[in-house]
Each structure stands twice: as C-alpha cells, then as structure tokens.
Motif scaffolding. Structure first.
Motif: not given
Length: 294
Positions: A5-12
């Motif tokens: 989820a953290h990586r998804t937020m960074q990518l977003y």
C-alpha cells in the motif's frame, strides 16, 4: 499501512507530479541548462564545431558599454514602475473597498487596462504620444504649451514607457490588494473604532502589516514584470532613441534575432537569471520571515 500500500501511494504521488515535472523540465530546466552551455561557447563557422571559451563571453559582455546602459535603463525602469504601481494599486484598492456609489463600475474601470493585450495597449499609447496628432500634445497645445516628442526625446522616452507600464499594471495588482482587504476580520476595525483610533493610525498599525504577505507577492510579480519587458518596446520605441528605452530582455531579443548573436543573447540571459536567483534567495531567506503572520 503495509509495504504494498505504501508503494502504491508513492507511485500514485509520482504519477500526479509527472505532468508538472515534464512541463517544468521541457520549458524551464532544459532551456536554462542549454542557455548556460551556449554562453560558454563560440559558434563554429563554415561547419566547424563550436569552440569552448569559458567565461570569455561574460568578460566581453562586462566590457560592453551598451549592456551597462541597458542595465541602467532597466534599473531606472524598475525603480519607476515597482513602487509607483504598488502604491497606486493599494490606493485604488482602499478606495473601491469602501462604501462607494457605483463601486462595481469603478472596479471594472480600474481593472480594464489589465485585460487589454499589451500590443493593443501599446498602440493606444502610441496615439497618445504621437508628436503632431497625439492626445497629450493636443492638450498641451490647448494650454499654449509647445508639444513634446515623448518617444523620440531621450530625456523623456523612458519616463513615457514607465507611465504606460504603471497604467497597465496597477489595476492587476489592485485585485490582490482588494482580496486581501476583504479578508481582514471586520472585528479589528470595530475594536479600533471603540478605542477611538484614527483612520490613518489604524491603517499603518493594523491594515498595512496584515497586507504585507500580499505586498511581497505583488512586489515579486512587479519585479518579474520589470525584467520581462519586450512587447510594448517593440511597438513604441524599439529600444530607441539611441538605446534610451532599451531594456535587458529586449536587448536579448535584439542580439538573438536582429544581430544573430545567439551566444551573447545566451550570456545576457544567464546574467538576468543570476540576478533573479539572488533576489529570490533574499526573498525566501529574509523577507518571508518578516512578512507572514501566523
């Protein structure tokens, strides 16, 4: 929050920043880097590669009397337009913020010069300044005063350009001051009235300090406007007479597209960017701390 989820937020977040990053890189960072590189080379002739000369172009620029004359003109232009347009904008904002009959029409009249394209505004003032048929000389003639060659006399040409620029900019800055005045809590004025505070004292001790963030914002915009003058010089004077109204960015235009000296144009541009960088540094390190009130 787990790792995925953290990586998804960074990518977003990165995807949200990508359009702005691409625009800045394409139209700001890359041209700036290219300009700095070009200022360090001399163009090759007859198919020869460009020759690296280091800071020689800057030495030539500093020995150019025309550059120093243009820089002096730009300093005088900034000193003439910045404080005058800011003071006029503040005065107009205070005037139209009060209880005034036809207040909306007065605001529109003050703001109208801002929405005119600069080329159109320059052509209007060209008619005002025309030596024989111009409005100003007609008015002087009606008073029995001989006319003035407003744009052809080196002693008054730069002042004439300054007057037109103030007329064009003051209404734009007025909008920011008007918004800031309307954001000041009315309770402060009511408390001052109960204490019997004079209007002038209330302005200097309460209103003006609360307007300082807006003043800083307007100041930076006025400084940028004072440096990026090209279009109305092209219409009014083309930098003349005898470079009396030539300003830095118009001098860059002349070197690049009239004299075809792209290297010198790049060198002047780098000097302008360095000056603006110094001003921005002072703004963020000194003025910000003394301006914003939390």
């Amino acid at each position: 929050m787990n790792l995925n989820a953290h990586r998804t937020m960074q990518l977003y977040g990165a995807l949200l920043l990508l359009p702005a990053a691409l625009l800045l890189s394409t139209f700001a960072y890359l041209p700036t880097i290219t300009t700095v590189i070009n200022s360090l080379f001399l163009p090759g002739f007859r198919g020869e590669p460009a020759a690296f000369v280091g800071l020689d172009n800057y030495r030539v620029l500093l020995d150019d009397p025309t550059f120093w004359k243009v820089a002096r003109n730009n300093l005088l232009y900034a000193l003439g337009t910045i404080p005058t347009s800011i003071a006029l904008a503040l005065g107009m904002a205070l005037f139209v913020n009060g209880k005034l009959p036809g207040r909306g029409l007065v605001r529109m009249a003050y703001f109208t010069p801002t929405i005119l394209p600069m080329i159109a505004a320059a052509n209007i003032w060209m008619f005002f300044y025309a030596p024989q048929i111009g409005l100003f000389n007609k008015l002087l003639g009606a008073l029995g005063v001989s006319g003035v060659n407003w744009l052809g006399d080196p002693s008054v040409a730069l002042g004439s350009v300054i007057v037109m620029s103030v007329w064009k900019e003051a209404g734009f800055f007025m909008i920011f001051y008007l918004a800031a005045l309307q954001a000041i809590p009315p309770e402060l004025k009511e408390a001052a009235d109960l204490e019997g505070t004079r209007r002038w004292s209330f302005f200097w001790r309460v209103t003006f300090p609360l307007l300082m963030p807006t003043t800083l914002f307007v100041l930076i915009n006025a400084l940028i406007n004072a440096v990026r003058v090209v279009d109305h010089l092209f219409i009014l004077t083309k930098g003349g007479p005898n470079n009396a109204t030539n300003l830095l960015l118009y001098y860059v235009y002349e070197n690049a597209f009239s004299f075809f000296d792209r290297t010198m144009a790049a060198t002047i541009t780098v000097v302008i960017l360095l000056v603006l960088a110094v001003v921005a540094t002072l703004k963020f390190t000194i003025l910000d701390r003394r301006t914003h009130y939390q």
